[in-house]
Write a protein that holds these residues in place. Structure first.
Motif, PDB file in Angstrom:
ATOM      1  N   TRP A  58       0.833  -1.202   0.000  1.00  0.00           N
ATOM      2  CA  TRP A  58       0.000   0.000   0.000  1.00  0.00           C
ATOM      3  C   TRP A  58       0.868   1.253   0.000  1.00  0.00           C
ATOM      4  O   TRP A  58       2.042   1.233   0.355  1.00  0.00           O
ATOM      5  CB  TRP A  58      -0.944   0.026   1.203  1.00  0.00           C
ATOM      6  N   ASN A  59       0.242   2.369  -0.427  1.00  0.00           N
ATOM      7  CA  ASN A  59       0.911   3.666  -0.439  1.00  0.00           C
ATOM      8  C   ASN A  59      -0.080   4.748  -0.025  1.00  0.00           C
ATOM      9  O   ASN A  59      -1.297   4.567  -0.118  1.00  0.00           O
ATOM     10  CB  ASN A  59       1.450   3.992  -1.839  1.00  0.00           C
ATOM     11  N   PHE A  60       0.466   5.873   0.418  1.00  0.00           N
ATOM     12  CA  PHE A  60      -0.370   7.045   0.634  1.00  0.00           C
ATOM     13  C   PHE A  60      -0.839   7.578  -0.728  1.00  0.00           C
ATOM     14  O   PHE A  60      -0.194   7.359  -1.747  1.00  0.00           O
ATOM     15  CB  PHE A  60       0.420   8.139   1.360  1.00  0.00           C
ATOM     16  N   ASN A  61      -1.936   8.283  -0.728  1.00  0.00           N
ATOM     17  CA  ASN A  61      -2.489   8.801  -1.983  1.00  0.00           C
ATOM     18  C   ASN A  61      -2.035  10.237  -2.240  1.00  0.00           C
ATOM     19  O   ASN A  61      -2.843  11.160  -2.380  1.00  0.00           O
ATOM     20  CB  ASN A  61      -4.027   8.731  -1.948  1.00  0.00           C
ATOM     21  N   PHE A  62      -0.702  10.396  -2.295  1.00  0.00           N
ATOM     22  CA  PHE A  62      -0.142  11.711  -2.577  1.00  0.00           C
ATOM     23  C   PHE A  62       0.800  11.598  -3.770  1.00  0.00           C
ATOM     24  O   PHE A  62       0.848  10.578  -4.455  1.00  0.00           O
ATOM     25  CB  PHE A  62       0.596  12.257  -1.346  1.00  0.00           C
ATOM     26  N   HIS A  63       1.559  12.649  -4.003  1.00  0.00           N
ATOM     27  CA  HIS A  63       2.582  12.617  -5.044  1.00  0.00           C
ATOM     28  C   HIS A  63       3.604  11.531  -4.696  1.00  0.00           C
ATOM     29  O   HIS A  63       3.903  11.295  -3.506  1.00  0.00           O
ATOM     30  CB  HIS A  63       3.268  13.990  -5.137  1.00  0.00           C
ATOM     31  N   PRO A  64       4.173  10.837  -5.701  1.00  0.00           N
ATOM     32  CA  PRO A  64       5.126   9.748  -5.409  1.00  0.00           C
ATOM     33  C   PRO A  64       6.249  10.140  -4.463  1.00  0.00           C
ATOM     34  O   PRO A  64       6.619   9.351  -3.577  1.00  0.00           O
ATOM     35  CB  PRO A  64       5.662   9.390  -6.796  1.00  0.00           C
ATOM     36  N   LEU A  65       6.789  11.344  -4.595  1.00  0.00           N
ATOM     37  CA  LEU A  65       7.875  11.768  -3.696  1.00  0.00           C
ATOM     38  C   LEU A  65       7.400  11.843  -2.253  1.00  0.00           C
ATOM     39  O   LEU A  65       8.105  11.446  -1.319  1.00  0.00           O
ATOM     40  CB  LEU A  65       8.436  13.121  -4.146  1.00  0.00           C
ATOM     41  N   ILE A  66       6.183  12.382  -2.060  1.00  0.00           N
ATOM     42  CA  ILE A  66       5.630  12.485  -0.705  1.00  0.00           C
ATOM     43  C   ILE A  66       5.334  11.087  -0.163  1.00  0.00           C
ATOM     44  O   ILE A  66       5.594  10.790   1.011  1.00  0.00           O
ATOM     45  CB  ILE A  66       4.355  13.351  -0.710  1.00  0.00           C
ATOM     46  N   ASN A  67       4.803  10.217  -1.007  1.00  0.00           N
ATOM     47  CA  ASN A  67       4.548   8.840  -0.582  1.00  0.00           C
ATOM     48  C   ASN A  67       5.825   8.148  -0.108  1.00  0.00           C
ATOM     49  O   ASN A  67       5.849   7.487   0.936  1.00  0.00           O
ATOM     50  CB  ASN A  67       3.939   8.042  -1.735  1.00  0.00           C
ATOM     51  N   ILE A  68       6.902   8.304  -0.908  1.00  0.00           N
ATOM     52  CA  ILE A  68       8.178   7.682  -0.546  1.00  0.00           C
ATOM     53  C   ILE A  68       8.693   8.229   0.775  1.00  0.00           C
ATOM     54  O   ILE A  68       9.138   7.472   1.656  1.00  0.00           O
ATOM     55  CB  ILE A  68       9.214   7.902  -1.666  1.00  0.00           C
ATOM     56  N   ALA A  69       8.623   9.547   0.943  1.00  0.00           N
ATOM     57  CA  ALA A  69       9.135  10.183   2.157  1.00  0.00           C
ATOM     58  C   ALA A  69       8.354   9.721   3.389  1.00  0.00           C
ATOM     59  O   ALA A  69       8.948   9.354   4.422  1.00  0.00           O
ATOM     60  CB  ALA A  69       9.082  11.701   2.021  1.00  0.00           C
ATOM     61  N   LEU A  70       7.012   9.731   3.299  1.00  0.00           N
ATOM     62  CA  LEU A  70       6.194   9.351   4.452  1.00  0.00           C
ATOM     63  C   LEU A  70       6.392   7.892   4.832  1.00  0.00           C
ATOM     64  O   LEU A  70       6.549   7.555   6.017  1.00  0.00           O
ATOM     65  CB  LEU A  70       4.719   9.618   4.135  1.00  0.00           C
ATOM     66  N   LYS A  71       6.390   6.999   3.831  1.00  0.00           N
ATOM     67  CA  LYS A  71       6.593   5.579   4.133  1.00  0.00           C
ATOM     68  C   LYS A  71       7.976   5.330   4.699  1.00  0.00           C
ATOM     69  O   LYS A  71       8.146   4.521   5.622  1.00  0.00           O
ATOM     70  CB  LYS A  71       6.391   4.741   2.864  1.00  0.00           C
ATOM     71  N   SER A  72       8.986   6.009   4.168  1.00  0.00           N
ATOM     72  CA  SER A  72      10.363   5.817   4.650  1.00  0.00           C
ATOM     73  C   SER A  72      10.505   6.239   6.097  1.00  0.00           C
ATOM     74  O   SER A  72      11.136   5.544   6.908  1.00  0.00           O
ATOM     75  CB  SER A  72      11.338   6.600   3.766  1.00  0.00           C
TER      76      SER A  72
END
Length: 487
Positions: free
Chosen positions: A443-457
């Motif tokens: 799963w991922n957050f529903n934001f821009h890919p960069l924001i998704n990567i940052a939040l998950k990391s």
């Protein structure tokens, strides 16, 4: 383990900085500033040079680490270091004279389209291979003095920084794409010269043509150890060299990106091994089995701890990462997963390879390394050429080969030394990695890919570190963290 952690920490910072620049080059600059066919050509040339490099080096960089600490008298050390410098020339000089034949042999594997594109660049393969061979010799020269940081800067940072500068120069039209390749070749030569000067500054022997008393043993060791330590990299380079035999250089570029992303987790392993190699050799030469066993277990858990975190960060964000890249580079998630899995397994084994390389059982390395090369070649033929699985087939072949032969090395060290790298913390660490992978991969957050990567990391890092530190998986890492926060 203090000196290991001190230099490994510095080396890790350098390697991660180098990988950061390499990541920018690989994911952003190469695809946009250099056409994919030229990017694939560069990958092909450098991979081919990596295949030639161990043959030219003749394993001398491993021979230095194996024998230097065994000599107690400076006179014997000077004889050893003097004569060892000339070994690579016994292969390099004949290879240079016969390069036209090697050129024809290399081109025979390429379709006509690729032959026309690459025919003028094959001398780059020889020049880079020779430069890298002598760089590794002088780097080993520094490592036996327990000084690995400067060489690490040259090894991990130099070329990537040069590539970044050259790619920017191509973008602004300051140099052409062919000039990019030739200037990069010159940078490899200059790097070797700088490493040579530094190595001689650390230890300048009284040069002579006298041979040490154990000269025959040195020659035998070098002959057996030619492919040692390079086998894992050689396998990936075989993949990249074989791609132009079926498809265009563009496909080699796409595969190179996925392999780079998957290989990112091995950075701490590369940092720690640079100081573990000479220390493992030293403890084996002193027959200190207790310390060898201790290094084996501690290197394993520490590398698994750090590698596990990066395994999660890479694979749980790779879907979003590929969304940021140009069309054609996406779709390599399975390649990334398989490459990173086998790298994680390699890290789990700690300094397993160094124990074999520097022990009296080093002869097993040659048949194992040859077996790995042949296995990946024929499995590539099966999965990539015959079954047409694409680059995923190359990754499957690499995964199966490295997993199988690393397992043999694990068994071999247990059989000969009655040592395993695992402790009761190993299973706990593997469970944590598997649980977090299952929780965050799909799963991922529903934001821009960069924001998704940052939040998950951020989320993965916090959960991973809190659990691992609370469970005291690694005493060394806990002590390091306790310097900054109370745990």
């Amino acid at each position: 383990m203090g000196i290991i952690f001190k230099q490994s920490f510095k080396n890790s910072l350098i390697i991660y900085l180098g990988f950061l620049i390499g990541g920018i080059n690989t994911i952003i600059f190469y695809p946009r500033f250099l056409d994919s066919d030229y990017y694939g050509l560069v990958s092909f040339l450098l991979s081919a040079s990596n295949l030639f490099m161990p043959l030219i080096a003749l394993g001398i960089h491993f021979t230095i680490i194996k024998f230097f600490s065994a000599y107690k008298e400076k006179e014997e050390r000077d004889k050893f270091m003097s004569i060892i410098l000339f070994f690579p020339l016994f292969v390099a000089i004949p290879t240079g004279f016969l390069w036209d034949s090697f050129h024809d042999w290399i081109m025979s594997f390429c379709p006509e389209e690729n032959k026309i594109f690459a025919k003028d660049y094959t001398p780059v393969i020889y020049i880079v291979a020779l430069s890298c061979a002598y760089f590794e010799v002088f780097y080993a020269w520094a490592k036996v003095q327990l000084q690995s940081v400067f060489g690490n800067v040259l090894k991990e940072f130099w070329n990537r920084a040069v590539v970044m500068i050259l790619l920017i120069s191509v973008f602004f039209g300051w140099i052409t794409k062919p000039e990019f390749i030739y200037i990069l070749t010159g940078a490899y030569i200059l790097r070797t010269l700088v490493m040579m000067i530094y190595a001689f500054k650390l230890y300048l022997p009284k040069f002579s043509f006298q041979v040490p008393e154990n000269f025959s043993e040195v020659v035998k060791y070098s002959a057996y150890i030619i492919l040692a330590g390079s086998a894992g990299a050689i396998i990936l380079d075989i993949d990249k060299v074989m791609i132009p035999g079926k498809e265009t250089f563009e496909q080699a570029a796409y595969y190179s990106v996925a392999v780079f992303i998957g290989s990112f987790i091995e950075a701490p392993s590369r940092a720690m091994r640079q100081i573990l190699q000479p220390l493992t050799s030293k403890t084996l030469n002193e027959n200190d089995e207790k310390e060898v066993n201790s290094l084996y277990k501690r290197s394993s858990i520490n590398l698994l701890f750090i590698g596990g975190l990066f395994f999660l960060l890479i694979n749980c964000g790779v879907h979003e990462l590929f969304k940021l890249m140009p069309e054609g580079y996406s779709g390599g998630e399975l390649v990334v997963l398989l490459i990173s899995l086998v790298k994680l397994y390699h890290m789990l084994l700690g300094n397993n390879g160094d124990i074999i390389n520097n022990s009296k059982f080093y002869r097993i390395i040659l048949p194992l390394s040859v077996g790995m090369a042949l296995s990946v070649y024929f499995l590539n033929k099966l999965f990539y050429f015959r079954l047409d699985y694409g680059t995923e087939g190359l990754a499957i072949a690499t995964f199966l080969t490295i997993y199988f032969f690393n397992s043999i090395k694990l068994w071999f060290v247990y059989y000969k030394f009655k040592m395993v790298p695992f402790t009761n913390k190993t299973l706990i660490m593997l469970f944590i990695i598997a649980a977090l992978f299952g929780a965050f991969y799909f799963w991922n957050f529903n934001f821009h890919p960069l924001i998704n990567i940052a939040l998950k990391s951020i989320l993965i890092t916090i959960v991973y570190l809190v659990i691992s530190i609370r469970l005291k998986i690694s005493p060394e890492i806990n002590r390091l963290v306790s310097r900054f926060i109370k745990i």
